[in-house]
Scaffold this motif. Structure first.
Motif, short mmCIF file in Angstrom:
data_model
loop_
_atom_site.label_atom_id
_atom_site.label_comp_id
_atom_site.label_asym_id
_atom_site.label_seq_id
_atom_site.Cartn_x
_atom_site.Cartn_y
_atom_site.Cartn_z
N TRP A 139 0.83 -1.21 0.00
CA TRP A 139 0.00 0.00 0.00
C TRP A 139 0.86 1.25 0.00
CZ3 TRP A 139 0.14 3.70 3.79
CH2 TRP A 139 0.70 3.35 5.00
N ALA A 186 0.72 9.26 -5.91
CA ALA A 186 1.16 10.63 -5.61
C ALA A 186 2.06 11.17 -6.72
CB ALA A 186 1.88 10.67 -4.27
N SER A 195 0.54 3.96 -2.96
CA SER A 195 0.27 5.35 -2.60
C SER A 195 1.33 6.28 -3.17
CB SER A 195 0.22 5.52 -1.08
OG SER A 195 -0.82 4.75 -0.54
#
Length: 56
Positions: free
Chosen positions: A26, A34, A30
């Motif tokens: 994760w 981003a 992420s």
């Protein structure tokens, strides 16, 4: 065999090709999201769009 060996007997063997640098999946996902958002933000601004209120 002890209890730990019995539990591990049914698990698949780990290969050396696994990406095991310590970061959970994760965190990687992420970070990728981003980076994509930042790149899109920069492209939109270089193309002349977005946040027109900042120019006096």
């Amino acid at each position: 065999m002890n209890l730990v060996e019995d539990a591990m007997a049914g698990s698949p063997p780990r290969s050396d090709a696994d990406d095991d640098d310590g970061a959970p999946r994760w965190v990687k996902v992420s970070a990728a999201v981003a980076v994509v958002l930042v790149v899109v933000f920069v492209i939109v601004h270089l193309a002349g769009g977005g946040m027109h209120g900042h120019t006096p």
